[in-house]
Design an enzyme around this catalytic site. Structure first.
Site, short mmCIF file in Angstrom:
data_model
loop_
_atom_site.label_atom_id
_atom_site.label_comp_id
_atom_site.label_asym_id
_atom_site.label_seq_id
_atom_site.Cartn_x
_atom_site.Cartn_y
_atom_site.Cartn_z
N PHE A 149 0.82 -1.22 0.00
CA PHE A 149 0.00 0.00 0.00
C PHE A 149 0.85 1.27 0.00
O PHE A 149 0.38 2.33 -0.37
CB PHE A 149 -0.93 0.01 1.24
CG PHE A 149 -0.24 0.44 2.51
CD1 PHE A 149 -0.08 1.80 2.81
CD2 PHE A 149 0.29 -0.49 3.41
CE1 PHE A 149 0.57 2.21 3.96
CE2 PHE A 149 0.95 -0.09 4.56
CZ PHE A 149 1.10 1.26 4.83
N LYS A 173 -1.21 -7.16 -9.21
CA LYS A 173 -2.19 -7.20 -8.11
C LYS A 173 -1.76 -6.12 -7.11
O LYS A 173 -0.91 -6.35 -6.25
CB LYS A 173 -2.17 -8.60 -7.48
CG LYS A 173 -3.46 -9.03 -6.80
CD LYS A 173 -3.93 -8.15 -5.69
CE LYS A 173 -3.17 -8.34 -4.40
NZ LYS A 173 -3.56 -7.32 -3.37
N ARG A 177 -5.78 -1.78 -0.35
CA ARG A 177 -6.09 -0.65 0.54
C ARG A 177 -6.09 0.68 -0.22
O ARG A 177 -6.75 1.63 0.19
CB ARG A 177 -5.10 -0.63 1.70
CG ARG A 177 -5.41 -1.76 2.66
CD ARG A 177 -4.62 -1.65 3.91
NE ARG A 177 -3.37 -2.40 3.82
CZ ARG A 177 -2.48 -2.48 4.79
NH1 ARG A 177 -2.70 -1.84 5.92
NH2 ARG A 177 -1.40 -3.19 4.65
N CYS A 281 9.64 1.70 3.38
CA CYS A 281 10.56 0.61 3.72
C CYS A 281 11.98 1.12 3.88
O CYS A 281 12.84 0.42 4.38
CB CYS A 281 10.51 -0.47 2.67
SG CYS A 281 11.15 0.12 1.11
N GLU A 383 9.42 -4.03 12.92
CA GLU A 383 9.14 -2.92 12.01
C GLU A 383 7.80 -2.32 12.45
O GLU A 383 6.77 -3.00 12.38
CB GLU A 383 9.03 -3.42 10.57
CG GLU A 383 8.73 -2.31 9.59
CD GLU A 383 8.53 -2.81 8.17
OE1 GLU A 383 7.83 -3.81 7.95
OE2 GLU A 383 9.09 -2.17 7.25
#
Ligand code: NAD
Length: 497
Positions: A149, A173, A177, A281, A383
């Site tokens: 997302f 794909k 969200r 990330c 995380e």
């Protein structure tokens, strides 16, 4: 309003029996639409469309494929405002941040327009008597991409421009969200002249993913998301005979050395820890201060900087940090702040309880700062993926590096210093895939490749850049001889040397 559907064989598709999931505006907490969660048959239809488009697309001259991608790039630039508005509406990130993400995505399309150069192959003349040999890089066929997302525009663009430039066809794909940007962008690809079926989009959840992971027609899978799912994708798709690259989560440390320019380091940490609400990330979530003096000075400067951070809706000018993606994620991040307090970390700035006037139902959490965090605490190990920065103290660079190397993730890291020798030692030895020296978010540009080490990447090849060309192609080596003058050779039973 009709639900957000799919793009299959060049047409927007809807499936009456699909399950529906609400899509929210995270700044208001209001439902803005619904997305279809594709049934197995819908995903299979997308795979069939990609398989049908493959033979002609594979045969298209690579330079022509690249020209179509060039037109796609022009359309992305022309429609940047619409794309960024969709990103802000469903993800919540502020407009400048959305623009930055899209720009990075566009640079990946630009790289893909140069891919014919990287498909040239290797040639050797006279490897034996009148024998020539070459290696060429052939497309794999139907490739699938599954995306997270947090970069709804950019991460899909890490994948399919390179894959289709190499001659593959693709089924994407996106995250359920915030599905609208990827679907909108795919329609621009169609408008650019990329033939129907070359790029298909299916919206969905685990059922759609599992169909892609097990269908025999899918040759390879690119995944970006959290580590538990990355590991599952890697294991399942590999067991089904597919090539896989699965990029996972992160806990990125920034080392602050005693000789660092502290004001610069604080500015850099503010952007890297709290930009996009920490939902990157490559976000810095741990600052390792080398020496207590640095630790104290760092915390003393970060506190007031956080007080100036403008948290608000992306729809309002001047907002620097938007909301978290969803109510459950908000609760999870808040739970980590509670856990940090319970585990004994020093809460210097508490983002809980923040309200943004006019957006009381939005998923806003203020920037949060912990000091005196230690490695056994959950706020250090896990995380969090929110606006939470943990300051850890180390006595030396070696101790800071041991800490980073011992962490299960190895996506990004950086060092703030004026000492070239220390920086070189750090970049040489640290067990992390992407490293910055006074660069807080060392996200490689499109013509390098992006990938972490340890449990931040499952697979051998990184995303985008030169690695993508290797990932989305298969090497074939041909040896060729044209006997001359009707000479017949005798049978040879020794291995050819
Ligand atoms: P996620 O793992 O929950 O979802 C990613 C994708 O996997 C989505 O498309 C989702 O529909 C699908 N998925 C979710 N659960 C699944 C299941 N049980 N089975 C099959 N498919 C499933 O990740 P997210 O919350 O969307 O994104 C955030 C995560 O992504 C963070 O961990 C972040 O670090 C990571 N991320 C990594 C990188 C990188 O390059 N390493 C980049 C961006 C985000």
């Amino acid at each position: 309003m009709s639900p957000i559907g799919h793009l299959i064989g060049g047409k927007l598709a809807s499936c009456p029996q699909a399950r529906l999931q609400d899509v929210y505006n995270p700044a208001t907490g209001k439902v803005t639409g619904q997305v279809e969660l594709a049934a197995k048959t819908t995903v299979e239809a997308a795979i069939a469309a990609a398989a049908a488009a493959f033979p002609a697309w594979r045969e298209m001259i690579p330079a022509k494929r690249a020209r179509l991608l060039g037109r796609f790039m022009t359309l992305l630039e022309a429609h940047a405002d619409e794309i960024c508005a969709l990103v802000t509406a469903e993800h919540g990130k502020v407009p400048d941040d959305a623009r930055g993400e899209l720009q990075r995505g566009i640079e990946n399309v630009e790289f893909a327009t140069y891919i014919p150069e990287l498909l040239k192959g290797e040639h050797s003349k006279n490897v034996g008597p009148k024998i020539d040999s070459w290696s060429e890089f052939q497309p794999l066929g139907v490739v699938a991409g599954i995306t997270p997302f947090n970069f709804p525009a950019m991460v899909p663009l890490w994948m399919y421009p390179a894959a289709i430039a190499c001659g593959n066809t693709f089924v994407l794909k996106p995250s359920e969200r915030d599905p609208s940007a990827a679907l909108y962008i795919a329609q621009l690809a169609l408008e650019a002249g990329i033939p129907p079926g070359v790029l298909n989009v299916v919206n969905g959840d685990k059922l759609a993913v599992d169909t892609l992971l097990t269908d025999k027609r899918v040759q390879a899978v690119s995944f970006v998301g959290s580590t538990p799912i990355a590991e599952y994708i890697y294991a399942t798709a590999s067991a089904n005979g597919k090539r896989v690259q699965a990029l996972g989560g992160a806990k990125n440390h920034a080392v602050v050395m005693p000789d660092a320019d502290l004001d610069n380091a604080v500015n850099a940490l503010m952007g890297a820890a709290y930009g996009s609400c920490g939902e990157r990330c490559m976000a810095i979530s741990v600052a390792v201060a080398v020496g207590d003096e640095v630790g104290d000075a760092l915390v003393a400067k970060l506190g007031p900087a956080l007080a100036r951070l403008k948290v608000g809706s992306g729809a309002e000018a001047g907002s620097e940090m938007g909301p978290l993606i969803s109510r459950p994620h908000f609760e999870k991040v808040k739970g980590y702040v509670d856990a940090g307090v319970a585990e004994g970390a020093k809460l210097v700035v508490d983002g809980r309880g923040l309200t943004v006037p006019g957006h009381e139902a939005g998923y806003f959490l203020g920037g949060t700062l912990f000091d005196r965090v230690t490695p056994e605490m959950s706020i250090y190990r896990d995380e969090i993926f929110g606006p939470v920065l943990c300051v850890v103290r180390a006595h030396s660079l070696e101790e800071a590096m041991e800490l980073i190397d011992a962490h299960e993730y190895g996506n990004g890291t950086c060092i703030f210093t004026r000492d070239g020798e220390a920086a070189r030692y750090f970049t040489d030895n640290i067990k992390v895939g992407m490293v910055g020296v006074n660069v807080p978010l060392p996200v490689p540009v499109a013509y390098h490749s992006f990938g972490g080490w340890k449990r931040s990447l499952f697979g051998d090849l990184s995303a985008y850049g030169p690695d993508a060309v290797r990932f989305y192609t298969r090497r074939k080596t041909v040896s060729q001889r044209w006997p001359t003058g009707g000479v017949r050779e005798k049978a040879q039973f020794a291995f050819p040397a």
